[in-house]
Design an enzyme around this catalytic site. Structure first.
Site, short mmCIF file in Angstrom:
data_model
loop_
_atom_site.label_atom_id
_atom_site.label_comp_id
_atom_site.label_asym_id
_atom_site.label_seq_id
_atom_site.Cartn_x
_atom_site.Cartn_y
_atom_site.Cartn_z
N TYR A 1 0.88 -1.15 0.00
CA TYR A 1 0.00 0.00 0.00
C TYR A 1 0.93 1.21 0.00
O TYR A 1 1.69 1.41 0.93
CB TYR A 1 -0.93 -0.02 1.21
CG TYR A 1 -2.10 -0.95 1.05
CD1 TYR A 1 -2.87 -0.92 -0.11
CD2 TYR A 1 -2.43 -1.87 2.05
CE1 TYR A 1 -3.95 -1.78 -0.26
CE2 TYR A 1 -3.51 -2.73 1.89
CZ TYR A 1 -4.25 -2.68 0.73
OH TYR A 1 -5.32 -3.53 0.57
N ARG B 1 -18.46 0.67 2.07
CA ARG B 1 -18.75 -0.71 2.46
C ARG B 1 -19.79 -0.73 3.57
O ARG B 1 -19.46 -0.64 4.76
CB ARG B 1 -17.46 -1.40 2.92
CG ARG B 1 -16.35 -1.36 1.86
CD ARG B 1 -15.04 -1.90 2.39
NE ARG B 1 -13.97 -1.75 1.40
CZ ARG B 1 -12.68 -2.04 1.63
NH1 ARG B 1 -12.32 -2.50 2.83
NH2 ARG B 1 -11.79 -1.85 0.70
N HIS C 1 -10.24 -5.61 -6.72
CA HIS C 1 -10.08 -5.73 -5.27
C HIS C 1 -11.19 -6.58 -4.64
O HIS C 1 -11.69 -6.30 -3.56
CB HIS C 1 -10.05 -4.34 -4.61
CG HIS C 1 -9.16 -4.27 -3.40
ND1 HIS C 1 -7.80 -4.11 -3.48
CD2 HIS C 1 -9.43 -4.36 -2.08
CE1 HIS C 1 -7.28 -4.08 -2.28
NE2 HIS C 1 -8.25 -4.25 -1.39
#
Length: 405
Positions: free
Chosen positions: A157, A192, A292
């Site tokens: 990341y 989410r 992802h």
């Protein structure tokens, strides 16, 4: 060295069954998630199983695999000899015994105490590459020690502070990580709902920060600013996450990574063919066609649907891989037939980890390898080179497509 018969795992299960011993982890991919759900907390389950928005991208991933159909061939002794069957691949000049790579999944300590170190350990036993997430609940050094002589890749990341970035790269290289996998699609979190409804972000609970919290440069900078990591986990986690989630990087910044990483660089999160062409221009050796796992952009294209066009554009110049939605050996076959050189698998292995720790993760990996081996043999494919588009047909079904997933 003769090819490995990965199908022997099936024979082992049948032999043990005759002695009254049955698999601790289901071999049925349609039951695996539900079995994991029964042993996980609501927060842990939602974190691994959730997708962005209404999970339309997760549905698209599975639908793509369902709509592409294999066309098996039989009785071709000139093409298929069982004794010669092999699923080995060469990636970046390195021989691997299969095209399966354990993909990067963060916060594995949330799912079982065996966490990343346990999965890395069994990957070494099976000679399957293990990809460590920057969002890990184990340190780079701990995973390297557990993985021993195994193949290990490091998923980055992309932190913005160059001092911390160089420290992470050095630690990974010093600990035997050979391939750098750079995630491009997570500079901020997707929407989410299942996590949001529970107000749950594991990093603020002290899970998933280990790579950062054990980094000497990050620690020194945080402490110099007056912070104490062990006394203020939320504050330290906020500072670490801010390094990961500030703003998207630019194509020009890839050059910095190339200057400071000696080895293959793989750009992960490519879905548009123009981005694939731009990735090629950076000089990086590989890319992963990925959404992802449906966790970032709701309503996005399924990874398998994006794969063929990207392979056609850059597949002869870069190592193209794919992830998102892979659940079976047949899924792996389909990805190979559409031009992927390898696949990354995440959720099914984590479900196995949740059910039975590192042994459960190992069972899922062994099952995927056996399923791939047997499926290729039954379809008349002697090696990965025999997986081609003429072995496939895409069939679009009318009606309620989601009900067919």
């Amino acid at each position: 060295m003769p090819p490995i018969n990965f199908g022997s795992y099936q024979t082992k299960i049948y032999h043990e069954g005759a002695l009254g011993k049955f698999p601790a982890v289901t071999t049925n991919p349609t039951l695996l998630e539900e079995h994991a759900r029964k042993v996980l907390s609501a927060r842990a389950y939602s974190y691994v199983a959730t997708g962005a928005g209404e999970k339309a991208t997760m549905d698209a991933n599975r639908l793509a695999f369902r709509q592409w159909k294999l066309i098996p061939r039989v009785m071709r002794p000139d093409v298929f000899q069982m004794d010669n069957q092999s699923i080995s691949v060469n990636l970046f000049g390195q021989e691997y015994k299969s095209p399966l790579i354990v993909g990067p999944v963060g916060v594995q300590g949330l799912f079982h105490k065996d966490k990343e170190t346990g999965v890395a350990e069994v990957c070494a036993e099976l000679e399957v590459p293990y990809t460590l997430s920057t969002a890990s609940s184990s340190s780079i050094e701990e995973v390297a020690a557990a993985n021993k002589s195994g193949h290990r890749w490091f998923q980055l990341y992309w932190v913005h502070d160059k001092d911390i970035l160089l420290s992470l790269l050095k630690r990974a290289k010093d600990n035997g990580f050979t391939v750098l996998v750079v995630s491009l699609d997570t500079w901020t979190l997707g929407w989410r709902p299942t996590d949001l409804d529970q107000g749950y972000f594991p990093f603020y609970w002290g899970i998933g920060n280990e790579v950062g919290f054990t980094d000497p440069v990050f620690r020194a900078k945080y402490e110099k600013a007056g912070g104490k990591i062990e006394e203020d986990i939320i504050g330290a986690a906020s500072a670490w996450v801010a390094e990961l989630n500030e703003k998207p990087h630019t194509w020009e910044e890839v050059d910095f990574l190339r200057k400071h990483w000696k080895g293959p660089i793989v750009l992960k999160g490519i879905q548009h063919v123009d981005d694939a062409r731009r990735a090629l221009e950076t000089g990086c050796e590989g890319l992963v066609v990925s959404n992802h796992g449906g966790r970032q952009v709701d309503g996005a294209i399924g990874s398998l649907d994006a794969l063929p066009e990207i392979v056609d554009a850059v597949g002869d110049k870069m190592t193209v891989m794919v992830d998102s939605g892979i659940r079976t050996g047949a899924d792996i076959m389909k990805a190979l037939c559409l031009g992927a050189k390898a696949v990354m698998v995440g959720r099914p292995i984590i479900y196995g980890l949740a059910i039975d720790g590192k042994r459960g993760a190992k069972s899922v990996i062994e099952g995927l390898l056996a399923d791939l081996w047997l499926g290729m043999g039954l379809a008349g494919m002697e090696t990965v080179a025999d997986c081609s588009r003429d072995c496939m047909r895409r069939i679009k079904y009318p009606g309620d497509l989601k009900s067919m997933l």
